[in-house]
Design a protein around this motif. Structure first.
Motif, PDB file in Angstrom:
ATOM      1  N   SER A   8      -7.912  -6.573  13.539  1.00 61.58           N
ATOM      2  CA  SER A   8      -7.876  -7.791  14.361  1.00 61.58           C
ATOM      3  C   SER A   8      -7.550  -8.980  13.487  1.00 61.58           C
ATOM      4  O   SER A   8      -8.031  -9.088  12.359  1.00 61.58           O
ATOM      5  CB  SER A   8      -9.226  -8.001  15.070  1.00 61.58           C
ATOM      6  N   VAL A   9      -6.714  -9.861  14.023  1.00 60.89           N
ATOM      7  CA  VAL A   9      -6.276 -11.065  13.320  1.00 60.89           C
ATOM      8  C   VAL A   9      -6.782 -12.268  14.103  1.00 60.89           C
ATOM      9  O   VAL A   9      -6.433 -12.434  15.275  1.00 60.89           O
ATOM     10  CB  VAL A   9      -4.743 -11.090  13.177  1.00 60.89           C
ATOM     11  N   SER A  27       5.635 -11.576   8.394  1.00 59.54           N
ATOM     12  CA  SER A  27       4.773 -10.782   7.529  1.00 59.54           C
ATOM     13  C   SER A  27       5.569  -9.667   6.880  1.00 59.54           C
ATOM     14  O   SER A  27       6.613  -9.273   7.375  1.00 59.54           O
ATOM     15  CB  SER A  27       3.606 -10.216   8.341  1.00 59.54           C
ATOM     16  N   ASP A  28       5.039  -9.154   5.773  1.00 56.33           N
ATOM     17  CA  ASP A  28       5.742  -8.132   5.005  1.00 56.33           C
ATOM     18  C   ASP A  28       4.794  -6.978   4.726  1.00 56.33           C
ATOM     19  O   ASP A  28       3.561  -7.125   4.805  1.00 56.33           O
ATOM     20  CB  ASP A  28       6.284  -8.725   3.711  1.00 56.33           C
ATOM     21  N   LEU A  29       5.376  -5.804   4.404  1.00 56.54           N
ATOM     22  CA  LEU A  29       4.606  -4.591   4.146  1.00 56.54           C
ATOM     23  C   LEU A  29       4.886  -4.087   2.752  1.00 56.54           C
ATOM     24  O   LEU A  29       5.973  -4.286   2.199  1.00 56.54           O
ATOM     25  CB  LEU A  29       4.981  -3.489   5.153  1.00 56.54           C
ATOM     26  N   SER A  30       3.904  -3.387   2.193  1.00 61.88           N
ATOM     27  CA  SER A  30       4.080  -2.649   0.941  1.00 61.88           C
ATOM     28  C   SER A  30       3.243  -1.378   1.026  1.00 61.88           C
ATOM     29  O   SER A  30       2.121  -1.392   1.521  1.00 61.88           O
ATOM     30  CB  SER A  30       3.671  -3.498  -0.265  1.00 61.88           C
ATOM     31  N   VAL A  37      -4.126 -11.104   3.550  1.00 63.55           N
ATOM     32  CA  VAL A  37      -3.549  -9.803   3.240  1.00 63.55           C
ATOM     33  C   VAL A  37      -4.510  -8.724   3.740  1.00 63.55           C
ATOM     34  O   VAL A  37      -5.697  -8.739   3.424  1.00 63.55           O
ATOM     35  CB  VAL A  37      -3.294  -9.643   1.730  1.00 63.55           C
ATOM     36  N   ALA A  38      -3.967  -7.763   4.511  1.00 65.89           N
ATOM     37  CA  ALA A  38      -4.762  -6.651   5.018  1.00 65.89           C
ATOM     38  C   ALA A  38      -4.531  -5.431   4.141  1.00 65.89           C
ATOM     39  O   ALA A  38      -3.374  -5.060   3.897  1.00 65.89           O
ATOM     40  CB  ALA A  38      -4.397  -6.358   6.461  1.00 65.89           C
ATOM     41  N   ASP A  39      -5.623  -4.813   3.664  1.00 68.68           N
ATOM     42  CA  ASP A  39      -5.551  -3.600   2.851  1.00 68.68           C
ATOM     43  C   ASP A  39      -6.048  -2.428   3.683  1.00 68.68           C
ATOM     44  O   ASP A  39      -7.189  -2.433   4.162  1.00 68.68           O
ATOM     45  CB  ASP A  39      -6.401  -3.733   1.579  1.00 68.68           C
ATOM     46  N   VAL A  69      -0.458  -5.433   4.342  1.00 70.22           N
ATOM     47  CA  VAL A  69       0.268  -6.325   5.231  1.00 70.22           C
ATOM     48  C   VAL A  69       0.080  -7.733   4.702  1.00 70.22           C
ATOM     49  O   VAL A  69      -1.023  -8.289   4.759  1.00 70.22           O
ATOM     50  CB  VAL A  69      -0.231  -6.212   6.690  1.00 70.22           C
ATOM     51  N   HIS A  70       1.142  -8.314   4.165  1.00 71.04           N
ATOM     52  CA  HIS A  70       1.088  -9.633   3.545  1.00 71.04           C
ATOM     53  C   HIS A  70       1.410 -10.698   4.575  1.00 71.04           C
ATOM     54  O   HIS A  70       2.391 -10.603   5.317  1.00 71.04           O
ATOM     55  CB  HIS A  70       2.097  -9.708   2.393  1.00 71.04           C
TER      56      HIS A  70
END
Length: 874
Positions: free
Chosen positions: A815-816, A759-762, A701-703, A775-776
């Motif tokens: 970066s992933v 992937s999903d967003l919130s 998960v990206a914060d 970004v989940h």
């Protein structure tokens, strides 16, 4: 007395069961339907019924609507086969249906209804007597074989006969109907009812009244149908339908049975008719004669007469209703009157049309219509067939006059508002008749530099009856008397412009039209001749116009009044007046006006103010434009907002007085821009993006945090709000279009864009000045530069919300990565093991080969010890 009255009222309002008044007379072998109904009852709307039968005293149960075990044993088979059944017509009515009734079914039938009332009132059953009689009706047709099939021609007559008798013991009446079947259904032609009245079927009323269709009775109970003037619609199969009727106990007529017999099949042969005009397309010169012949051919034999009519129309596809009748000859050879047109009977099948002294208006399409009439038995005539020929094109060539047209300018302008006069003269007139009339049309063509072509514009034209037709360009000026059209002599027409303006400069030419008088005193245009063009031009001094805009207040904040003046100076314009338009050039970030320039308010040369594109309904009176002096104008904008920032200009148009009190446009001018740039002591907002771990692995998960900071005057959280939008650029450099990920408006509504991956967003607000994007389940395509755009909203002291400019944060690169150790752990171990095994095996093979297989002794050659070395040492 009161008790008696209430008792009578209660009895009158009680349940009533009704059946028809008997006896009911029915014919053996037919189907019988006995109705039964109930009224004035309580309880449910749908009522049940029981039917019973009695020949003498005891009743036997037949059928019931609610009890399947109600039927007695002797009726169970007939009820099971459906020969006896109940047919419900409504909630309170049923019919007892008995198919193939027999003499044993004669007797009394009782209909009963179970009680659903609160109190017992009225009657709950009713009886009716049914009487079954023998079948005594007999229907037959003609015994002659020749009558079964008839072949006739149109207009012939024919007769058909049928016989109908009855030996019924009751007093019955017969109803006889003749019917025809040309398709899938039978149609009534004519009936003799059981009451002794004649009744025509649908579509046969007029023929019955005229006597073409009759029904006569004869000896031995015969009924004869007579048809005169047979047409194709009379073809088909004919039958005689006879029904037997008896009058019931209540006085009404009841049909007890019906029989029919087919009498004959009639076929009607159409009469063939061919109509042809002997000539094809014809060309005739004006004043000559037109000669056409119509030939008819028919297979009709015997006595007949032909009717011929000549038509003409403007189109070959027109119908007779659209065409015009020229002349006609009826079947008695009587010709309608005409002066210049004649119709003659050349022979039995040829009819000649002669049109003398033809005119141009006689050009059209001509066709001939013919009809065949045959005599009837009463001495009258009947039309059996009608046909129309193919149209023939007739072209009448007009006799054109010969003449020339000359145009000159008797007065030309040297300055603006001077008069202009043009004369259009007819010359070299030859071969003109006394019935020729000339009219004029005036045209204008604007002259442009280069080879550009401009279409001519009609100023005015005259019709053949001297009616003046005005064009769009000069309509208003001609009606006001600024342009005068006149005829100076029989061969000269004049055009005069009282006050010539710059817009009148260009080429003028005239067209003289020749009109010919026709036989009906109408005028038809025969020829047009155009003149050479005349150019109207004069040298003018260029107008100059200077506009200067001045900002009255150099510094102000949002909510204050913006004020500027526009000063105008001009040269070479006589007594000018000015119209002013205020425009605004907003920044490119203003989404309400993507075109850049907005027209706000205008003031015309007559000092009439008009709002242009100012659409803010809350600030309708927020802008004012007024005239301070003859050449000075002042613009005010009250309660300015941040969105009003931009460049403001004055667009001025100078107008000069023209002829007749009209104003004409002279020149346009544009002022220097005045910028509205708000200087405020309010807070200054900054935006930054932060992430604790910008580098992460797939599936994590990206914060991302969007942090808003303020400088200057602090604000309460309730007095500020933000619109936040997150964008991503899928590249290492910012060389691609940003993609909208999600947005959060100041009311807390989140909007996400459509995503293709898993992937999903919130997006959420975690504090008044911090907004977090998550970004989940990150994937490869989630990498790139991420940034947020914030639009601050600040509430002023008056309670109104002011929108601040958008603020874009510096992007952060996300970066992933892949988990290489977990991804390649097993492949690496297997590879190292295989490499080690192969290396050891190679060393072993090399050692064994050098030890045992490739061993060789080498003897060293002894060398002499001298200074010079042996050559083989090289």
């Amino acid at each position: 007395v009161c008790c008696s009255s209430f008792s009578c009222l209660a009895f009158c309002r009680g349940r009533i069961v009704r059946v028809p008044k008997g006896p009911l007379i029915r014919v053996v072998g037919t189907e019988v339907a006995i109705p039964c109904s109930v009224s004035d009852y309580d309880g449910p709307s749908e009522q049940n019924f029981d039917w019973e039968f009695s020949r003498e005293t005891d009743f036997v149960r037949i059928v019931s609507t609610w009890d399947s075990t109600f039927t007695s044993e002797e009726y169970q088979k007939r009820v099971g086969r459906g020969d006896i059944k109940l047919r419900r017509s409504s909630n309170d009515a049923v019919e007892l249906v008995i198919r193939n009734i027999q003499p044993a079914d004669q007797g009394r039938y009782k209909c009963s209804t179970p009680s659903t009332d609160a109190t017992v009132q009225g009657n709950y059953d009713a009886e009716v007597q049914v009487k079954v009689i023998s079948d005594g009706l007999s229907v037959s047709g003609s015994k002659a074989r020749s009558s079964t099939s008839l072949r006739l021609s149109e207009g012939d007559s024919f007769k058909l006969r049928c016989s109908a008798t009855t030996t019924s013991p009751e007093h019955t009446h017969l109803h006889v109907t003749w019917q025809v079947k040309s398709g899938s259904s039978w149609r009534d032609i004519l009936s003799l009812t059981h009451e002794g009245k004649f009744q025509a079927g649908p579509g046969y009323e007029e023929r019955y009244r005229s006597g073409d269709i009759r029904l006569d009775t004869g000896a031995n109970d015969t009924y004869r149908l007579s048809v005169s003037q047979a047409s194709s619609a009379d073809g088909g199969a004919y039958r005689c339908l006879v029904s037997e009727w008896v009058r019931g106990a209540d006085g009404s007529w009841q049909k007890i049975q019906e029989k029919s017999v087919e009498i004959a099949t009639v076929s009607i042969q159409r009469t063939a008719l061919d109509v042809v005009i002997s000539t094809s397309n014809v060309s005739v010169t004006e004043r000559d004669s037109l000669d056409l012949t119509c030939n008819i051919t028919t297979d009709r034999s015997g006595i007949y007469q032909a009717e011929v009519m000549w038509y003409f129309s403007a189109s070959p596809d027109d119908t007779l209703s659209d065409a015009q009748l020229l002349l006609s000859m009826d079947h008695d050879s009587v010709v309608s009157d005409s002066t210049l047109i004649s119709l003659s009977h050349v022979d039995r099948n040829s009819y000649r049309l002669l049109v003398r002294d033809v005119d141009v208006e006689d050009s059209s399409y001509y066709f001939c219509e013919a009809a065949i009439w045959v005599p009837l038995h009463n001495g009258s005539w009947h039309k059996v067939v009608e046909r129309t020929s193919a149209p023939v094109s007739v072209v009448v060539t007009a006799l054109e006059p010969d003449y020339d047209v000359f145009l000159n300018a008797s007065k030309t302008p040297k300055f603006s508002d001077d008069p202009t006069e043009l004369n259009c003269r007819i010359t070299n007139v030859q071969d003109t008749e006394a019935n020729i009339r000339f009219t004029v049309s005036w045209y204008y063509r604007q002259r442009l530099p280069g080879d550009d072509v401009v279409a001519e514009e009609l100023l005015a034209s005259m019709d053949a009856d001297w009616t003046l037709l005005l064009g769009d360009r000069g309509r208003e000026r001609i009606q006001n008397g600024e342009i005068i059209l006149s005829k100076k002599s029989a061969d000269t027409f004049s055009l005069r412009i009282q006050w010539t303006s710059e817009s009148d400069r260009g080429d003028y030419f005239c067209i003289i039209s020749a009109w010919s008088r026709h036989r009906n005193n109408s005028w038809v245009k025969s020829k047009d001749v155009s003149s050479a063009s005349v150019n109207i031009f004069w040298a003018t001094q260029d107008y100059t116009l200077t506009v200067e805009a001045v900002k009255l207040k150099p510094f102000f904040v949002a909510g204050h009044t913006f004020e500027m003046t526009c000063k105008v100076s001009s040269k070479n314009i006589k007594t000018p007046r000015y119209s002013v338009l205020i425009t605004a050039e907003k920044p490119l970030t203003d989404q309400s006006n993507p075109n850049g320039t907005t027209r706000i308010i205008s003031l015309n040369q007559d000092s009439v103010v008009r709002l242009e594109d100012w659409t803010d309904q809350t600030r309708v009176d927020g802008v004012v434009l007024e005239k301070v002096q003859e050449n000075e104008f002042r613009y005010r904008m009250y309660q300015t907002q941040i969105s009003d920032a931009g460049l403001y200009r004055c667009v001025v148009t100078a107008w000069s007085p023209g002829g007749g009190g009209m104003w004409r446009e002279a020149v346009n001018g544009l002022s220097n821009p005045i910028q509205i740039d708000f200087q405020t002591s309010g807070p200054v907002f900054n935006v930054s993006v932060h992430s604790d771990s910008p580098t992460l692995y797939q599936g994590e998960v990206a914060d991302l945090l969007c942090i808003v900071t303020m400088e200057g005057m602090p604000l309460e959280p309730d007095d500020m709000s933000f619109d936040v939008s997150w964008f991503a650029v899928r590249s290492f450099a910012l060389d691609r279009e940003p993609i909208l990920l999600a947005s959060l408006d100041r009311r807390g509504i989140v909007t996400q864009s459509r995503r293709n991956g898993s992937s999903d967003l919130s997006l959420e607000r975690i504090s008044p000045l911090e907004f977090r994007l998550r970004v989940h389940g990150c994937e490869d395509h989630d990498f790139g530069n991420h940034y947020c755009v914030v639009t601050p909203w600040v509430r002023s002291a008056t309670g109104a919300w002011q929108r601040e400019p958008d603020i874009k944060a510096k992007p952060i690169f996300l970066s992933v990565k892949m988990d290489v150790l977990n991804a390649f752990k097993y492949p690496l171990l297997i590879g190292i093991g295989l490499a080690t095994a192969i290396g050891l095996l190679s060393c072993l093979i090399g050692y064994c080969s050098s030890r045992w297989c490739c061993k060789k002794e080498v003897q060293e050659t002894r060398r002499e010890r001298r200074r010079l070395m042996s050559m083989e040492m090289d």
